[in-house]
Design a protein around this motif. Structure first.
Motif, PDB file in Angstrom:
ATOM      1  N   HIS A 134      -0.224   8.377   2.003  1.00  0.00           N
ATOM      2  CA  HIS A 134       0.216   9.752   2.205  1.00  0.00           C
ATOM      3  C   HIS A 134       0.561   9.892   3.678  1.00  0.00           C
ATOM      4  CE1 HIS A 134      -0.761  14.311   2.081  1.00  0.00           C
ATOM      5  NE2 HIS A 134       0.489  14.092   1.732  1.00  0.00           N
ATOM      6  N   ALA A 135       1.831  10.086   3.995  1.00  0.00           N
ATOM      7  CA  ALA A 135       2.302   9.991   5.370  1.00  0.00           C
ATOM      8  C   ALA A 135       1.540  10.879   6.359  1.00  0.00           C
ATOM      9  CB  ALA A 135       3.801  10.281   5.423  1.00  0.00           C
ATOM     10  N   PRO A 136       1.281  12.158   6.022  1.00  0.00           N
ATOM     11  CA  PRO A 136       0.599  12.992   7.021  1.00  0.00           C
ATOM     12  C   PRO A 136      -0.824  12.528   7.345  1.00  0.00           C
ATOM     13  CG  PRO A 136       1.715  14.349   5.379  1.00  0.00           C
ATOM     14  CD  PRO A 136       1.730  12.940   4.865  1.00  0.00           C
ATOM     15  N   THR A 137      -1.519  11.950   6.370  1.00  0.00           N
ATOM     16  CA  THR A 137      -2.921  11.578   6.579  1.00  0.00           C
ATOM     17  C   THR A 137      -3.131  10.081   6.747  1.00  0.00           C
ATOM     18  OG1 THR A 137      -3.345  11.336   4.207  1.00  0.00           O
ATOM     19  CG2 THR A 137      -3.646  13.536   5.161  1.00  0.00           C
ATOM     20  N   ARG A 138      -2.146   9.290   6.376  1.00  0.00           N
ATOM     21  CA  ARG A 138      -2.229   7.818   6.386  1.00  0.00           C
ATOM     22  C   ARG A 138      -3.349   7.315   5.477  1.00  0.00           C
ATOM     23  NH1 ARG A 138       2.312   5.939   8.821  1.00  0.00           N
ATOM     24  NH2 ARG A 138       1.234   3.950   9.078  1.00  0.00           N
ATOM     25  N   LYS A 139      -3.630   8.065   4.410  1.00  0.00           N
ATOM     26  CA  LYS A 139      -4.667   7.675   3.459  1.00  0.00           C
ATOM     27  C   LYS A 139      -4.052   7.315   2.113  1.00  0.00           C
ATOM     28  CE  LYS A 139      -8.394  10.497   5.441  1.00  0.00           C
ATOM     29  NZ  LYS A 139      -9.369  11.586   5.179  1.00  0.00           N
ATOM     30  N   VAL A 140      -4.746   6.420   1.399  1.00  0.00           N
ATOM     31  CA  VAL A 140      -4.352   6.093   0.032  1.00  0.00           C
ATOM     32  C   VAL A 140      -4.942   7.139  -0.906  1.00  0.00           C
ATOM     33  CG1 VAL A 140      -4.584   4.418  -1.844  1.00  0.00           C
ATOM     34  CG2 VAL A 140      -4.239   3.613   0.498  1.00  0.00           C
ATOM     35  N   GLU A 170       4.852  13.670  -0.346  1.00  0.00           N
ATOM     36  CA  GLU A 170       4.385  14.591  -1.368  1.00  0.00           C
ATOM     37  C   GLU A 170       3.464  13.882  -2.342  1.00  0.00           C
ATOM     38  OE1 GLU A 170       7.603  16.463  -3.314  1.00  0.00           O
ATOM     39  OE2 GLU A 170       8.502  17.260  -1.480  1.00  0.00           O
ATOM     40  N   VAL A 171       2.414  14.559  -2.737  1.00  0.00           N
ATOM     41  CA  VAL A 171       1.494  14.022  -3.726  1.00  0.00           C
ATOM     42  C   VAL A 171       1.985  14.447  -5.105  1.00  0.00           C
ATOM     43  CG1 VAL A 171      -0.869  13.968  -4.570  1.00  0.00           C
ATOM     44  CG2 VAL A 171      -0.432  14.147  -2.121  1.00  0.00           C
ATOM     45  N   ARG A 198       0.858  -1.177   0.000  1.00  0.00           N
ATOM     46  CA  ARG A 198       0.000   0.000   0.000  1.00  0.00           C
ATOM     47  C   ARG A 198       0.894   1.226   0.000  1.00  0.00           C
ATOM     48  NH1 ARG A 198      -4.170   0.441   4.810  1.00  0.00           N
ATOM     49  NH2 ARG A 198      -2.196   0.414   5.959  1.00  0.00           N
ATOM     50  N   VAL A 199       0.457   2.268  -0.699  1.00  0.00           N
ATOM     51  CA  VAL A 199       1.179   3.537  -0.657  1.00  0.00           C
ATOM     52  C   VAL A 199       0.299   4.528   0.092  1.00  0.00           C
ATOM     53  CG1 VAL A 199       2.242   5.376  -1.994  1.00  0.00           C
ATOM     54  CG2 VAL A 199       2.341   3.020  -2.830  1.00  0.00           C
ATOM     55  N   HIS A 243      -3.751   8.659  -7.378  1.00  0.00           N
ATOM     56  CA  HIS A 243      -2.721   9.055  -8.347  1.00  0.00           C
ATOM     57  C   HIS A 243      -1.322   8.712  -7.862  1.00  0.00           C
ATOM     58  CE1 HIS A 243      -0.855  11.452 -11.571  1.00  0.00           C
ATOM     59  NE2 HIS A 243       0.026  11.761 -10.638  1.00  0.00           N
ATOM     60  N   PHE A 244      -0.956   9.173  -6.654  1.00  0.00           N
ATOM     61  CA  PHE A 244       0.419   8.918  -6.262  1.00  0.00           C
ATOM     62  C   PHE A 244       0.604   7.507  -5.726  1.00  0.00           C
ATOM     63  CE2 PHE A 244      -0.923  10.440  -2.044  1.00  0.00           C
ATOM     64  CZ  PHE A 244      -0.163   9.681  -1.166  1.00  0.00           C
ATOM     65  N   ASN A 245      -0.481   6.809  -5.421  1.00  0.00           N
ATOM     66  CA  ASN A 245      -0.395   5.380  -5.136  1.00  0.00           C
ATOM     67  C   ASN A 245       0.129   4.655  -6.372  1.00  0.00           C
ATOM     68  OD1 ASN A 245      -1.080   2.729  -3.908  1.00  0.00           O
ATOM     69  ND2 ASN A 245      -2.723   2.736  -5.408  1.00  0.00           N
TER      70      ASN A 245
END
Length: 260
Positions: free
Chosen positions: A192-198, A258-259, A189-190, A201-203
């Motif tokens: 977003h570090a600050p939100t812990r959400k997938v 970063e997204v 899983r990829v 696009h950047f996944n």
């Protein structure tokens, strides 16, 4: 190492190339299942266009995809690595790999497909539209259609090394590694570090960069634990814990700040 990839929704349309030959595709154990899906899809798309659009889940703007499917038997075919486009494949950048990394890609990458089951990037295929989530009138849900043939063929393809699973849920439904193979499988899983959400696009982009980094570095992790080490050495931030008990896949979280 075997890397399992989803296809791209958008695909390049080759202007040249010989027509499809099912006999030329890798994984010949899937030939019968491929022939059945191909025949059903061509028949569907050669008939009522509105019905075909409904079955395939296509908007009015994608009406041309129906005609594309109807002509699959005579359309030009090119290596799958040239057909699949989109965010993941842009980040992977197969065309810009050096010769050694491209050879490793040809050996390691397996792209799952509602139409072909799974293909190597060197397999010549035409452009098509047939997601794994489709239910064809004569075959039913494609994930179910592929499950038996995949279970018979893919354990041998996986060999005795690492299986890196980067597929989306729809394509993972067609084959889930079991037993000993599952124990050396890692899904990623990829987040977003600050939100812990997938974030979609950047996944996809990060998964493409992961594969490219492994290929260009010549990394050959033999199991999930070695994969974690290899990814960290390549600069990725990875969180992972071994699964409780044997015969279960590892789950790896790659954290991105970063997204992009």
């Amino acid at each position: 190492m075997l890397v399992l990839l989803p296809p791209s929704e958008g695909k390049a349309v080759p202007e040249r190339g010989v027509p499809l030959s099912l006999a030329s595709l890798s994984l010949p154990g899937l030939a019968g299942a491929r022939e059945a899906v191909l025949a059903e899809l061509v028949e569907l798309c050669s008939g009522d266009e509105d019905k075909a659009r409904e079955v395939l889940g296509l908007s009015e703007g994608l009406r041309g995809e129906v005609a594309k499917n109807a002509g699959l038997l005579t359309a030009p075919a090119r290596p799958a690595g040239e057909i699949y486009t989109g965010v993941l494949y842009d980040a992977l950048g197969l065309a810009s790999l050096d010769a050694a990394a491209h050879r490793r890609a040809a050996e390691a990458l397996l792209v799952f497909s509602g139409l072909w089951g799974a293909v190597r990037i060197t397999d010549p295929i035409p452009s098509y539209r047939c997601p794994m989530g489709v239910k064809l009138p004569g075959l039913g849900a494609l994930a179910g259609h592929w499950r038996g043939p995949m279970a018979a063929v893919l354990p041998e393809v996986a060999g005795d090394g690492l299986v890196l699973d980067l597929r989306s849920a729809a394509y993972a439904a067609a084959w889930r590694p079991k037993g000993e193979v599952a124990g050396r499988t890692a899904s990623v899983r990829v987040l977003h570090a600050p939100t812990r959400k997938v974030v979609s696009h950047f996944n996809k982009a990060t998964k493409g960069r992961i594969v490219r980094s492994l290929l260009t570095a010549g990394a050959r992790p033999r199991n999930p634990a070695e994969l974690v080490e290899a990814l960290r050495d390549l600069g990725f931030v990875v969180e992972a814990e071994p699964p409780a008990g044997g015969g279960r896949a590892w789950s790896l979280d790659v954290l991105v700040t970063e997204v992009h």
